[in-house]
Design a protein around this motif. Structure first.
Motif, PDB file in Angstrom:
ATOM      1  N   GLY A 172      -3.402 -11.437 -49.448  1.00 26.41           N
ATOM      2  CA  GLY A 172      -3.350 -12.852 -49.758  1.00 26.41           C
ATOM      3  C   GLY A 172      -4.096 -13.203 -51.030  1.00 26.41           C
ATOM      4  N   PRO A 173      -4.480 -14.460 -51.177  1.00 26.24           N
ATOM      5  CA  PRO A 173      -5.213 -14.904 -52.371  1.00 26.24           C
ATOM      6  C   PRO A 173      -6.546 -14.174 -52.510  1.00 26.24           C
ATOM      7  CG  PRO A 173      -4.385 -16.780 -51.111  1.00 26.24           C
ATOM      8  CD  PRO A 173      -4.167 -15.576 -50.272  1.00 26.24           C
ATOM      9  N   PRO A 174      -7.116 -14.203 -53.717  1.00 30.81           N
ATOM     10  CA  PRO A 174      -8.404 -13.501 -53.923  1.00 30.81           C
ATOM     11  C   PRO A 174      -9.497 -13.968 -52.972  1.00 30.81           C
ATOM     12  CG  PRO A 174      -7.429 -14.141 -56.032  1.00 30.81           C
ATOM     13  CD  PRO A 174      -6.591 -14.777 -54.968  1.00 30.81           C
ATOM     14  N   GLU A 175      -9.530 -15.265 -52.651  1.00 31.93           N
ATOM     15  CA  GLU A 175     -10.573 -15.762 -51.751  1.00 31.93           C
ATOM     16  C   GLU A 175     -10.456 -15.139 -50.367  1.00 31.93           C
ATOM     17  OE1 GLU A 175      -8.577 -17.557 -53.538  1.00 31.93           O
ATOM     18  OE2 GLU A 175      -9.819 -18.614 -55.014  1.00 31.93           O
ATOM     19  N   LEU A 176      -9.209 -15.017 -49.856  1.00 31.90           N
ATOM     20  CA  LEU A 176      -9.018 -14.419 -48.540  1.00 31.90           C
ATOM     21  C   LEU A 176      -9.322 -12.927 -48.566  1.00 31.90           C
ATOM     22  CD1 LEU A 176      -5.789 -16.200 -47.224  1.00 31.90           C
ATOM     23  CD2 LEU A 176      -8.164 -16.624 -46.618  1.00 31.90           C
TER      24      LEU A 176
END
Length: 420
Positions: free
Chosen positions: A193-197
């Motif tokens: 998923g996104p970098p934060e996830l």
């Protein structure tokens, strides 16, 4: 979250489409009106030169050849083209010699006066109906509506795909966290998923690994401590066997054996800490009777009256025998440690409706202090502060007598075994 993201994109798309399509729809209608009026004006302007020359024959032929309904009012009252009566706009144009565009109930009326060679005024009139003014508008609006709906559906599809790419990693992180909560310490999240996830997944994996390392270190320390206790236990058993009084020797040997079983249980628990423990049960009557008999010897030595009330038959509970014995020993040990010699105590065991079992340990001592310590490892006296907590862990309900009152009592509710 997936539904909310999709709804957000849908609302945004609809607002953007409304901001573009509504002005475009108004513009389409205006263009249709201008086109119809312009076509009618072209027809009128093509007739104006003939009306100015006064050639009635050529004027008649030209008017009758038009596809747009055109009416020419001659000065002598003759009407050429589409039959019609002079309207107020025609009469006003003839009087003031000015072109007019008038809105009527049937549509837009165009009136153009022409002064002929003889000085007389010829009035040319055409009517653009509402149907002509709005021709093609409905079809254009339907096309715009279909285009808008297609764009909304396309936006929903794209939003759903995008939301799925965000929600799926979150769902997997939630599943891994629940597995860790069930003591599956080998569970790991797949960073996606996104970098934060991906960063959250990495942090969760690091946390799981750290927990696993800490538990492994704790098990090693507990196992090491338990093994170290083996040597003094062996020495204690040898000392018990060397006692001359058989009863005293048997009592001390039994205490050493009980301590050895507790140490063995600790070692076994640390070895299987990664797997959920299977449900165990025991006969509470037998366990309580055995432990009361053990403590009765010490009660007799210290001048304490020990009263017991036990059921006449077996009392099954969903608690391991070692755990129940350890809990009762902790409660009775507190009585002997925190009350003066000669203080009476009692142990009662009874079945409750529904299958649960009630265990009560009471004494006639000074009771609990007004500020009763709470929390594991917290004690108001010279102790580890774990006695009450050990008893609390095996019970579904744990109650004590009010602090500051004479006489202390502790009530435990032991769970019934599951139906077979």
């Amino acid at each position: 979250m997936r539904a909310r993201l999709t709804l957000l994109v849908a609302a945004t798309t609809v607002l953007v489409l409304l901001a573009f399509l509504v002005p475009l729809a108004v513009l389409v209608r205006q263009v249709a009106q201008d086109r119809a009026l312009g076509r009618a004006d072209d027809v009128v302007q093509s007739i104006v030169p003939l009306a100015a020359t006064g050639d009635i024959g050529a004027l008649r032929l030209t008017v009758e050849a038009q596809t747009v309904p055109v009416t020419v009012f001659l000065p002598d009252g003759t009407v050429l083209g589409t039959p019609a009566t002079p309207t107020p706009a025609v009469l006003l144009a003839a009087a003031e010699h000015g072109s007019l565009t008038v809105t009527t109930g049937a549509g837009q009326e165009l009136v153009v006066p022409v002064v002929g060679a003889s000085g007389a005024t010829v009035v040319i009139r055409t009517l653009v109906t509402d149907a002509e003014l709005t021709r093609g508008v409905t079809r254009a609006w339907a096309t715009l509506a279909g285009l808008g709906l297609t764009l909304v559906l396309l936006g929903l599809l794209v939003a759903d795909r995008l939301a799925r790419t965000i929600v799926r990693p979150i769902t997997e992180l939630s599943a891994v966290s629940h597995r860790l909560a069930r003591a599956e310490l080998t569970a790991r999240a797949d960073p996606a998923g996104p970098p934060e996830l991906r960063e959250v997944a990495g942090a969760l994996n690091h946390l799981a690994g750290r927990i696993q390392d800490l538990l492994a270190a704790e098990r090693e320390r507990v196992a090491d401590l338990s093994h170290r206790l083996r040597t003094p236990l062996t020495a204690l058993r040898l000392e018990a066997e060397s006692l001359r009084d058989p009863d005293e020797s048997a009592r001390v040997a039994a205490a050493a054996d009980q301590l050895a079983r507790a140490v063995t249980a600790v070692i076994q628990q640390t070895r299987r800490a990664d797997t959920p423990a299977a449900a165990e049960g025991c006969d509470a009557t037998a366990v309580v009777a055995a432990r009361v008999a053990f403590w009765a010897v010490l009660a007799e030595d210290t001048g304490r009256a020990l009263h017991q009330e036990l059921p006449s038959g077996p009392t099954p509970v969903a608690v391991a025998a070692d755990d129940l014995a350890a809990a009762l020993d902790a409660l009775l040990g507190n009585v002997f440690a925190h009350t003066p010699d000669g203080t009476a105590l009692s142990v009662s065991l009874s079945a409750r409706p529904g299958g649960d079992v009630s265990l009560t340990v009471a004494d006639d001592g000074p009771g609990f202090p007004a500020a009763l310590p709470t929390g594991r490892g917290t004690s108001g006296g010279d102790s580890t502060g774990l006695g009450l907590d050990i008893a609390r862990q095996i019970a579904t309900s744990f109650k004590t007598s009010p602090p500051g009152t004479a006489g202390a009592s502790i009530h435990l509710t032991l769970p019934a075994p599951p139906p077979s």
